[in-house]
Design a protein around this motif. Sequence first.
Motif, PDB file in Angstrom:
ATOM      1  N   ASN A   1       0.824  -1.211   0.000  1.00 52.15           N
ATOM      2  CA  ASN A   1       0.000   0.000   0.000  1.00 52.15           C
ATOM      3  C   ASN A   1       0.857   1.260   0.000  1.00 52.15           C
ATOM      4  O   ASN A   1       0.332   2.372  -0.051  1.00 52.15           O
TER       5      ASN A   1
ATOM      6  N   ASN B   1       0.956   8.041  -3.906  1.00 51.96           N
ATOM      7  CA  ASN B   1      -0.027   8.884  -4.575  1.00 51.96           C
ATOM      8  C   ASN B   1      -0.419  10.076  -3.682  1.00 51.96           C
ATOM      9  O   ASN B   1      -0.426  11.227  -4.129  1.00 51.96           O
ATOM     10  N   GLN B   2      -0.687   9.806  -2.425  1.00 51.21           N
ATOM     11  CA  GLN B   2      -1.095  10.869  -1.496  1.00 51.21           C
ATOM     12  C   GLN B   2       0.082  11.806  -1.198  1.00 51.21           C
ATOM     13  O   GLN B   2      -0.101  13.006  -1.015  1.00 51.21           O
TER      14      GLN B   2
ATOM     15  N   ALA C   1       2.081   2.122  -2.529  1.00 49.70           N
ATOM     16  CA  ALA C   1       1.663   2.716  -3.809  1.00 49.70           C
ATOM     17  C   ALA C   1       0.621   3.807  -3.565  1.00 49.70           C
ATOM     18  O   ALA C   1       0.650   4.860  -4.205  1.00 49.70           O
ATOM     19  N   LEU C   2      -0.292   3.565  -2.635  1.00 50.32           N
ATOM     20  CA  LEU C   2      -1.291   4.588  -2.302  1.00 50.32           C
ATOM     21  C   LEU C   2      -0.641   5.730  -1.513  1.00 50.32           C
ATOM     22  O   LEU C   2      -0.951   6.902  -1.735  1.00 50.32           O
TER      23      LEU C   2
ATOM     24  N   ALA D   1      -3.054   5.501   4.817  1.00 47.54           N
ATOM     25  CA  ALA D   1      -2.056   5.881   3.816  1.00 47.54           C
ATOM     26  C   ALA D   1      -1.857   7.398   3.754  1.00 47.54           C
ATOM     27  O   ALA D   1      -0.728   7.868   3.544  1.00 47.54           O
TER      28      ALA D   1
END
Lengths: 426, 165
Positions: free
Chosen positions: A37, A43-44, A39-40, A147
């Motif tokens: 996670n 992004n954030q 990866a999330l 996240a």
Amino acid sequence: MGMTIVQKILARAAGRSEVAVGEVVEPAVDLAMSHENGALVMNQFFEVFKGTGLEPTVWDPSKIAIILDHRVPAESAKTATNQKKIREFVAKQGITKFHDIRGDQGGICHQILPEHGYTRPGQVIVGTDSHTTSHGAVGAFSFGIGATEMAGVWALGRIFNVEVPATIKVVVNGVLPEGVLPKDLILHLIGSISAEGANFQVIEFHGRGVTSMPLSGRLTICNMSVEAGATSGIVPADAETERYLREEAGVTDPLDMVAPDADAEYSRVIEIDAASLAPQIACPHTVDRVRPVDQVAGVKVHQIVIGSCTNGRLDDLEVAARILKGRRVANGVRMLIFPASWRIYREALRRGMLAELVDAGAVVMNPGCGCCLGVHQGALGDGEVALSTTNRNFKGRMGNPNAEVYLCSPAVAAASALTGVITDPR
Amino acid sequence: MAQVVLTLADDISTDVIYPGRFMATVLPSETPQFAFADYEINARLKSGQIAPGSAIVAGANFGCGSSREQAASTLKGHELIVVAKGFARIFLQNSANLGLRTIICPDIEASVGDELEFTPAEVVNKTTGKRFEIVPLPKARQDIIDAGGLIAYTRKRLLEARGAA
Ligand code: SF4
């Protein structure tokens, strides 16, 4: 005023001499862990930097750990692409505590962190995984976050808006009897205080039943503290903590052996008589539906699972190998084993345990989260029953809402593999 | 006014809200399709039969289990309001961070189809005429909500820390 261990850790991390329960602090983070996670989180993290004109760089690449474990090797193109993005990010940012899918370094995040000595007593540890509570086993304050919160940690090295939690003191008197394992102790506790019994609080473990427990068992009980809703579980660092970190994890730096004050205030004190405990089972579909094994003995099972961040360690495999050696897994039962790390896998291989398990009919899978969260390997068929040493039995957890998952210790799992029904190992 | 579209028991886990097998989908723009994926309400959500601003009424410990933020973003994507007797910690924090509206209402009684009205202190069930007290969110979480979510809040803090460009 006396402070609990978590108050002391938070006071230090927030640069204060003391903190009171309920106060909001912004502690500095010593270790920030993510897995796929990440990866999330990435992004954030990029979202946060958008429009600021600042270069998106993490606050301290040496304090971020990323372990690929949830779906390894990747089960889909989408996962593989997420993993690829993480590798690129790690290289660009200079993150050193990165563990890829490799036989010489991989495994489940909650095993890799202590095994490599990344977790230390007195630290503030956050992870984008609810079982980050595990690292309380070394005397750290360690808890799960989302996240977007992690993106803030990556950017600023602090975790915002932490309310200093109240602490429940659990005193385990006496030592666990033969055939009763740390998993049984924590299942019993969850069953008695319920799945929300420790919500927003920390569980501090004390007593001879805990001080006599090896670090692997402490990881098991802290890991599952979240199943009672706890923000974290924690075992004050002692000689065993030091032994583990020095001998097994190879840590040479000085350790901050923080302990609670004798006059610390607790919201509640729970005493458990270890000697009176029997093997426990959590019945579907909540972790707090706990019964002594004799009340559910005889339930037919289709899949037995030994592994996960809860019970995939060397001593768990050893218990199973001892029970299964020279015998055979019952017909109609699939037995899946996923060691918690490749280091454990290699050691179990070297000691002959894996051969004993495979000879008995078990399937040894690659280290990682395996079938624990129902995405990758070992999904259940409609109407099937699994008996598992993992930590969750929620509806749908093992990939099928029309199946049932019972939770138990590795001894119960191995004994039941021989009979095909839930069996008392004693 | 919010119409109740779903009522749930205690201990609804994130595996029910957003099953693990969809966890490779991470973007808040893509997660809404998998809300309650194994349950009948998923089809109604996806086909737009449920109006934004509708309410889910749940028991204690809603959102227990995994820290997966998808469980909050998937409900936020449908602009649902979650009224529960209580929430699990990480889910409650994720909701504040992403702007999913959560209301802690320990005595709530409501059935599917009821109309709820929210005052700062109470949930009013217009259908039954009963009123239920709300437990206010901790101030620290309210600050994040007031800042427009955690991304905006963190951006502000980042600019303070590293200096405006
Ligand atoms: S083994 Fe299971 S509980 Fe542990 S980190 Fe992996 S998915 Fe989570």
